[in-house]
Write a protein that holds these residues in place. Structure first.
Motif, PDB file in Angstrom:
ATOM      1  N   GLU A 158      -6.250  45.946 105.473  1.00  0.00           N
ATOM      2  CA  GLU A 158      -5.171  46.894 105.243  1.00  0.00           C
ATOM      3  C   GLU A 158      -4.141  46.340 104.252  1.00  0.00           C
ATOM      4  OE1 GLU A 158      -3.432  48.233 108.879  1.00  0.00           O
ATOM      5  OE2 GLU A 158      -5.322  49.083 109.643  1.00  0.00           O
ATOM      6  N   ARG A 159      -3.276  47.218 103.822  1.00  0.00           N
ATOM      7  CA  ARG A 159      -2.224  46.880 102.843  1.00  0.00           C
ATOM      8  C   ARG A 159      -1.404  45.683 103.328  1.00  0.00           C
ATOM      9  NH1 ARG A 159       0.574  50.204  99.033  1.00  0.00           N
ATOM     10  NH2 ARG A 159       2.604  49.337  98.478  1.00  0.00           N
ATOM     11  N   ASN A 160      -1.104  44.768 102.407  1.00  0.00           N
ATOM     12  CA  ASN A 160      -0.281  43.587 102.693  1.00  0.00           C
ATOM     13  C   ASN A 160      -0.861  42.698 103.777  1.00  0.00           C
ATOM     14  OD1 ASN A 160       2.800  45.381 102.057  1.00  0.00           O
ATOM     15  ND2 ASN A 160       1.669  44.031 100.695  1.00  0.00           N
ATOM     16  N   ALA A 161      -2.175  42.772 103.968  1.00  0.00           N
ATOM     17  CA  ALA A 161      -2.845  41.832 104.875  1.00  0.00           C
ATOM     18  C   ALA A 161      -3.465  40.717 104.048  1.00  0.00           C
ATOM     19  CB  ALA A 161      -3.909  42.546 105.694  1.00  0.00           C
ATOM     20  N   MET A 162      -3.748  39.585 104.700  1.00  0.00           N
ATOM     21  CA  MET A 162      -4.280  38.419 103.987  1.00  0.00           C
ATOM     22  C   MET A 162      -5.458  37.824 104.736  1.00  0.00           C
ATOM     23  SD  MET A 162      -2.318  34.866 102.902  1.00  0.00           S
ATOM     24  CE  MET A 162      -1.281  35.650 101.675  1.00  0.00           C
ATOM     25  N   VAL A 163      -6.542  37.550 103.978  1.00  0.00           N
ATOM     26  CA  VAL A 163      -7.690  36.806 104.497  1.00  0.00           C
ATOM     27  C   VAL A 163      -7.586  35.394 103.938  1.00  0.00           C
ATOM     28  CG1 VAL A 163     -10.197  36.642 104.597  1.00  0.00           C
ATOM     29  CG2 VAL A 163      -9.096  38.897 104.573  1.00  0.00           C
ATOM     30  N   ALA A 164      -7.530  34.400 104.824  1.00  0.00           N
ATOM     31  CA  ALA A 164      -7.314  33.022 104.387  1.00  0.00           C
ATOM     32  C   ALA A 164      -8.534  32.489 103.647  1.00  0.00           C
ATOM     33  CB  ALA A 164      -6.997  32.141 105.588  1.00  0.00           C
ATOM     34  N   ILE A 175      -8.526  44.313 109.524  1.00  0.00           N
ATOM     35  CA  ILE A 175      -7.410  43.368 109.500  1.00  0.00           C
ATOM     36  C   ILE A 175      -6.135  44.168 109.265  1.00  0.00           C
ATOM     37  CG2 ILE A 175      -6.421  41.375 108.311  1.00  0.00           C
ATOM     38  CD1 ILE A 175      -9.242  40.464 107.698  1.00  0.00           C
ATOM     39  N   PRO A 176      -5.251  44.247 110.263  1.00  0.00           N
ATOM     40  CA  PRO A 176      -4.083  45.139 110.178  1.00  0.00           C
ATOM     41  C   PRO A 176      -3.033  44.689 109.170  1.00  0.00           C
ATOM     42  CG  PRO A 176      -4.627  44.578 112.458  1.00  0.00           C
ATOM     43  CD  PRO A 176      -5.388  43.638 111.584  1.00  0.00           C
ATOM     44  N   PHE A 177      -2.160  45.613 108.866  1.00  0.00           N
ATOM     45  CA  PHE A 177      -1.037  45.406 107.941  1.00  0.00           C
ATOM     46  C   PHE A 177      -0.240  44.160 108.316  1.00  0.00           C
ATOM     47  CE2 PHE A 177       3.497  45.794 107.193  1.00  0.00           C
ATOM     48  CZ  PHE A 177       3.583  46.164 105.855  1.00  0.00           C
ATOM     49  N   GLY A 178       0.033  43.311 107.318  1.00  0.00           N
ATOM     50  CA  GLY A 178       0.957  42.205 107.504  1.00  0.00           C
ATOM     51  C   GLY A 178       0.432  41.041 108.318  1.00  0.00           C
ATOM     52  N   GLU A 179      -0.891  40.960 108.527  1.00  0.00           N
ATOM     53  CA  GLU A 179      -1.440  39.861 109.327  1.00  0.00           C
ATOM     54  C   GLU A 179      -2.271  38.917 108.459  1.00  0.00           C
ATOM     55  OE1 GLU A 179      -1.849  42.224 113.617  1.00  0.00           O
ATOM     56  OE2 GLU A 179      -3.611  41.252 112.731  1.00  0.00           O
TER      57      GLU A 179
END
Length: 272
Positions: A158-164, A175-179
């Protein structure tokens, strides 16, 4: 480039063409017994079946990248060196201002086990780090995928989410917003800070500008490249402390100056 350089360049071209002609003649003389090496010339954009890539005129596709089949790349996006975007059994859509960094792979799935069609959809201002694998996924606007991450079929970021970096995201994971999600298999790690969310947007902007520099460099003629070699030699910068000891101040030609937001540390240092 001087007249001597032009003469050497022309001579080299003649020698290469003569060698190719001799190779063809030798093949004909050998008849059915000759071995001919099959060379496949690299094509950055390649049609497949009845589908051709559609790339915006303001997008940058590096010369060693491969964009194949049903692929759309939006304005200001960049596909970097060694990337492969293969839209064969389904489509790939890349929005505006998105960067897919060196050696990343983007592919699609015709459908999953339940019959759901799985194109790959990448939104606007997305950053995908080096050597990532994106397969049949949806990545929404201003999301971030770290270097070496793998996203399997049906994943939604989702928007503004990050996959390390290095994470393996299993099929059909959202993967939800902001996580931030990390690990193998990837799991929730923590919430993103406001600074990290701002970094995602800034990263996309930096790559838009950096892509313009690379596009300009790749578009230069042979004469322009030779001219810049002379400029760099003439205006080569020594260590600043060494220069100050000698009382030397070196001016950098405008042609060799990068935009400030590509090297923000350099810009801040100059202001101070």
């Amino acid at each position: 480039m001087g007249s001597l350089g032009r003469a050497v360049y022309t001579l080299g071209l003649w020698i290469r063409e003569t060698g190719q002609a001799m190779d063809r003649l030798g093949c004909r003389l050998q008849g059915n017994y000759y071995f001919q090496e099959q060379l496949s010339r690299h094509r950055t954009l390649m049609k497949l079946f009845d589908k051709s890539p559609v790339v915006d005129k303001d997008a940058f596709v590096a010369p060693s990248a491969s964009v194949i089949g049903d692929v759309q790349v939006g304005q200001g996006s960049s596909i970097w060196y060694g990337c492969v975007l293969r839209g064969d059994v389904n489509s790939i859509s890349v929005g505006s201002g998105t960067n897919i960094q060196d050696n990343s792979l983007v592919h699609v799935a015709k459908s999953n086990l339940s019959g759901k069609v799985l194109p790959t959809i990448i939104g606007d201002n997305v950053t995908i780090g080096h050597s990532a694998v994106i397969h049949g996924c949806t990545i929404e606007d201003e999301a971030f995928v770290g270097m070496g991450a793998t996203l399997l079929d049906g994943v939604v970021v989702e928007r503004n989410a990050m996959v390390a970096a290095g994470a393996l995201v299993r099929q059909n994971t959202r993967i939800p917003f902001g996580e931030v999600w990390a690990g193998n298999p990837a799991k929730f790690l923590r919430k993103l800070t406001d600074e990290e969310i701002a970094f995602i947007s800034q990263s996309a902007t930096n790559y838009i500008n950096l892509a313009k520099v690379h596009a300009a460099e790749n578009a230069k003629s042979f004469d322009e490249i030779e001219f810049e070699k002379v400029l760099r030699k003439k205006f080569a910068r020594r260590d600043e402390e060494y220069d100050s000891m000698l009382g030397v101040h070196r001016e950098t030609p405008p042609e060799l100056v990068l935009p400030d937001n590509i090297l923000p540390d350099k810009a801040q240092k100059a202001v101070q």
